[in-house]
Scaffold this motif. Structure first.
Motif, PDB file in Angstrom:
ATOM      1  N   LYS A  21      20.089  -1.644  -0.172  1.00 37.24           N
ATOM      2  CA  LYS A  21      19.309  -1.155   0.968  1.00 37.24           C
ATOM      3  C   LYS A  21      20.027  -1.542   2.257  1.00 37.24           C
ATOM      4  N   PRO A  22      19.657  -0.944   3.390  1.00 34.78           N
ATOM      5  CA  PRO A  22      20.239  -1.356   4.670  1.00 34.78           C
ATOM      6  C   PRO A  22      19.845  -2.809   4.978  1.00 34.78           C
ATOM      7  N   LEU A  23      20.591  -3.435   5.890  1.00 33.91           N
ATOM      8  CA  LEU A  23      20.226  -4.778   6.339  1.00 33.91           C
ATOM      9  C   LEU A  23      19.207  -4.648   7.465  1.00 33.91           C
ATOM     10  N   ALA A  24      18.098  -5.381   7.365  1.00 38.27           N
ATOM     11  CA  ALA A  24      17.062  -5.347   8.400  1.00 38.27           C
ATOM     12  C   ALA A  24      16.760  -6.770   8.858  1.00 38.27           C
ATOM     13  N   LEU A  25      17.070  -7.045  10.133  1.00 38.09           N
ATOM     14  CA  LEU A  25      16.823  -8.361  10.715  1.00 38.09           C
ATOM     15  C   LEU A  25      15.773  -8.229  11.811  1.00 38.09           C
ATOM     16  N   SER A  26      14.813  -9.139  11.830  1.00 39.62           N
ATOM     17  CA  SER A  26      13.792  -9.118  12.867  1.00 39.62           C
ATOM     18  C   SER A  26      13.862 -10.426  13.651  1.00 39.62           C
ATOM     19  N   LEU A  27      14.222 -10.320  14.939  1.00 41.69           N
ATOM     20  CA  LEU A  27      14.429 -11.500  15.781  1.00 41.69           C
ATOM     21  C   LEU A  27      13.194 -11.737  16.648  1.00 41.69           C
ATOM     22  N   HIS A  28      12.666 -12.964  16.592  1.00 44.96           N
ATOM     23  CA  HIS A  28      11.405 -13.265  17.284  1.00 44.96           C
ATOM     24  C   HIS A  28      11.517 -14.508  18.157  1.00 44.96           C
ATOM     25  N   SER A  57       2.312  -3.186   9.407  1.00 42.41           N
ATOM     26  CA  SER A  57       3.431  -2.286   9.105  1.00 42.41           C
ATOM     27  C   SER A  57       3.820  -2.328   7.630  1.00 42.41           C
ATOM     28  N   THR A  58       4.142  -1.141   7.094  1.00 45.22           N
ATOM     29  CA  THR A  58       4.589  -1.083   5.701  1.00 45.22           C
ATOM     30  C   THR A  58       5.961  -1.747   5.532  1.00 45.22           C
ATOM     31  N   LEU A  59       6.718  -1.881   6.627  1.00 46.21           N
ATOM     32  CA  LEU A  59       8.017  -2.552   6.527  1.00 46.21           C
ATOM     33  C   LEU A  59       7.831  -4.003   6.098  1.00 46.21           C
ATOM     34  N   ILE A  60       6.758  -4.631   6.596  1.00 45.94           N
ATOM     35  CA  ILE A  60       6.473  -6.016   6.215  1.00 45.94           C
ATOM     36  C   ILE A  60       5.758  -6.037   4.864  1.00 45.94           C
ATOM     37  N   ASP A  61       4.797  -5.140   4.718  1.00 45.21           N
ATOM     38  CA  ASP A  61       4.016  -5.033   3.474  1.00 45.21           C
ATOM     39  C   ASP A  61       4.910  -4.838   2.257  1.00 45.21           C
ATOM     40  N   ARG A  62       5.949  -4.023   2.400  1.00 44.70           N
ATOM     41  CA  ARG A  62       6.852  -3.701   1.293  1.00 44.70           C
ATOM     42  C   ARG A  62       8.083  -4.609   1.254  1.00 44.70           C
ATOM     43  N   ASN A  63       8.056  -5.670   2.075  1.00 45.70           N
ATOM     44  CA  ASN A  63       9.166  -6.642   2.107  1.00 45.70           C
ATOM     45  C   ASN A  63      10.515  -5.983   2.404  1.00 45.70           C
ATOM     46  N   LEU A  64      10.536  -5.050   3.346  1.00 40.24           N
ATOM     47  CA  LEU A  64      11.778  -4.346   3.687  1.00 40.24           C
ATOM     48  C   LEU A  64      12.551  -5.033   4.819  1.00 40.24           C
ATOM     49  N   VAL A 123      21.750  11.856   1.874  1.00 41.91           N
ATOM     50  CA  VAL A 123      22.339  10.842   2.766  1.00 41.91           C
ATOM     51  C   VAL A 123      21.996   9.434   2.254  1.00 41.91           C
ATOM     52  N   SER A 124      23.001   8.553   2.239  1.00 43.43           N
ATOM     53  CA  SER A 124      22.769   7.158   1.877  1.00 43.43           C
ATOM     54  C   SER A 124      22.667   6.320   3.150  1.00 43.43           C
ATOM     55  N   TYR A 125      21.632   5.479   3.217  1.00 44.46           N
ATOM     56  CA  TYR A 125      21.420   4.618   4.392  1.00 44.46           C
ATOM     57  C   TYR A 125      21.767   3.167   4.092  1.00 44.46           C
ATOM     58  N   ARG A 126      22.356   2.921   2.924  1.00 46.97           N
ATOM     59  CA  ARG A 126      22.541   1.553   2.440  1.00 46.97           C
ATOM     60  C   ARG A 126      23.565   0.725   3.200  1.00 46.97           C
ATOM     61  N   GLN A 127      24.382   1.381   4.034  1.00 50.14           N
ATOM     62  CA  GLN A 127      25.367   0.611   4.810  1.00 50.14           C
ATOM     63  C   GLN A 127      24.930   0.384   6.254  1.00 50.14           C
ATOM     64  N   ALA A 128      23.788   0.931   6.627  1.00 51.46           N
ATOM     65  CA  ALA A 128      23.316   0.813   8.017  1.00 51.46           C
ATOM     66  C   ALA A 128      22.686  -0.561   8.265  1.00 51.46           C
ATOM     67  N   ILE A 129      22.621  -0.918   9.542  1.00 49.10           N
ATOM     68  CA  ILE A 129      22.000  -2.189   9.937  1.00 49.10           C
ATOM     69  C   ILE A 129      20.918  -1.904  10.975  1.00 49.10           C
ATOM     70  N   PHE A 130      19.757  -2.509  10.787  1.00 51.19           N
ATOM     71  CA  PHE A 130      18.637  -2.369  11.722  1.00 51.19           C
ATOM     72  C   PHE A 130      18.284  -3.755  12.261  1.00 51.19           C
ATOM     73  N   ILE A 131      18.207  -3.875  13.593  1.00 49.05           N
ATOM     74  CA  ILE A 131      17.814  -5.142  14.210  1.00 49.05           C
ATOM     75  C   ILE A 131      16.606  -4.886  15.113  1.00 49.05           C
ATOM     76  N   PHE A 132      15.558  -5.651  14.891  1.00 51.58           N
ATOM     77  CA  PHE A 132      14.324  -5.527  15.682  1.00 51.58           C
ATOM     78  C   PHE A 132      14.160  -6.782  16.545  1.00 51.58           C
ATOM     79  N   LEU A 133      13.837  -6.578  17.839  1.00 46.60           N
ATOM     80  CA  LEU A 133      13.658  -7.708  18.761  1.00 46.60           C
ATOM     81  C   LEU A 133      12.212  -7.731  19.244  1.00 46.60           C
TER      82      LEU A 133
END
Length: 273
Positions: free
Chosen positions: A36-43, A197-204, A138-148
């Motif tokens: 899966k893509p890398l997903a980082l959430s910065l708080h 959010s389903t992103l948290i619910d689904r541990n994404l 399309v494959s999204y597995r190499q993408a990176i998502f960063i949330f601030l």
């Protein structure tokens, strides 16, 4: 290596951030078969280094850093200002991500001000963050998502204060002391784009990364680095004066800067115009 070096030299008081970000990004980039893509959430509070870290991550991957055409930044109040247009935003966001990952699988998406984003909007990108091999070819597995986000900052401060009041150093704080409480706090925060959010619910989200509030000594470190970056010799009297001008909390103990290092640059203009 550059990522580690930059964080060591320019990020202060954030031992958890340096450790986790380097490990997560390096591991992901070296993994030829990511699921899966890398997903980082910065708080954390304003001025603790969230934007700074996302900038350093971008610079460590792309030659042009944030200016690269493969790096995409979204600011909630700028790009998604109106609640009544949420369905339009969802369509636009999905289309933008799909189009750009089609061009470059190793795209980076940065979402700032998640605490001001309309609830439900971020869930529109859930399919791109999930464990799919392909979505419409399309494959999204190499993408990176960063949330601030500022959401969860109270919980982070609570943990840091407990350690301080019990005579333990901030370096004693481990990710396990905060991460679970932080994700629950963000999930249940109605003022957060991650609310239920389903992103948290689904541990994404792979890592919830806490930025600790900055102390007086960290503000002084920020001032020194900023003075040096302007080509001046560090004057400790000015360093102390700027750090003293900051306001600190809680009201009784006055341990943490309420703006972090956010206004250091502007305050220096007063001394070096």
């Amino acid at each position: 290596a550059a990522l580690q070096e930059n964080l060591d030299k320019k990020l202060f008081g954030q031992h958890l951030v340096s450790k986790v970000v380097v490990k997560a990004v390096r591991g992901f980039l070296n993994n030829t078969n990511a699921k899966k893509p890398l997903a980082l959430s910065l708080h954390g509070w304003t001025g603790t280094g969230k934007n700074f870290v996302s900038k350093i991550v971008a610079e460590s991957i792309y030659k042009k850093g944030l200016q690269s055409k493969y790096v995409h930044q979204f600011v909630a109040t700028l790009h998604f200002p109106h609640a009544h247009s949420i369905n339009l935003y969802k369509d636009q966001l999905q289309s933008w991500i799909r189009g750009n990952v089609s061009i470059c699988p190793r795209s980076l998406f940065i979402f700032d001000e998640m605490d001001k984003m309309h609830a439900g909007l971020i869930d529109s990108i859930k399919p791109f963050l999930d464990y799919y091999e392909l979505l419409d070819g399309v494959s999204y597995r190499q993408a990176i998502f960063i949330f601030l986000s500022n959401a969860g900052a109270e919980k982070i401060t609570e943990v840091a204060l407990d350690f301080w009041r019990n005579g333990r150093t901030r370096e004693d704080i481990q990710l396990t002391d905060i991460q679970n409480a932080l994700s629950v706090s963000v999930f249940n925060n109605k003022n957060s784009g991650f609310w239920h959010s389903t992103l948290i619910d689904r541990n994404l989200i792979d890592y919830f990364i806490p930025f600790l509030p900055l102390e007086y000594k960290h503000v002084k470190m920020c001032v020194r680095v900023e003075i040096e970056s302007r080509g001046y010799t560090v004057d400790e009297d000015i360093v102390s004066r700027i750090a003293d001008e900051m306001t600190y909390f809680p009201r009784e103990e006055r341990i943490y800067s309420d703006k972090g290092c956010k206004t250091v640059d502007a305050k220096l203009d007063y001394y070096y115009d």
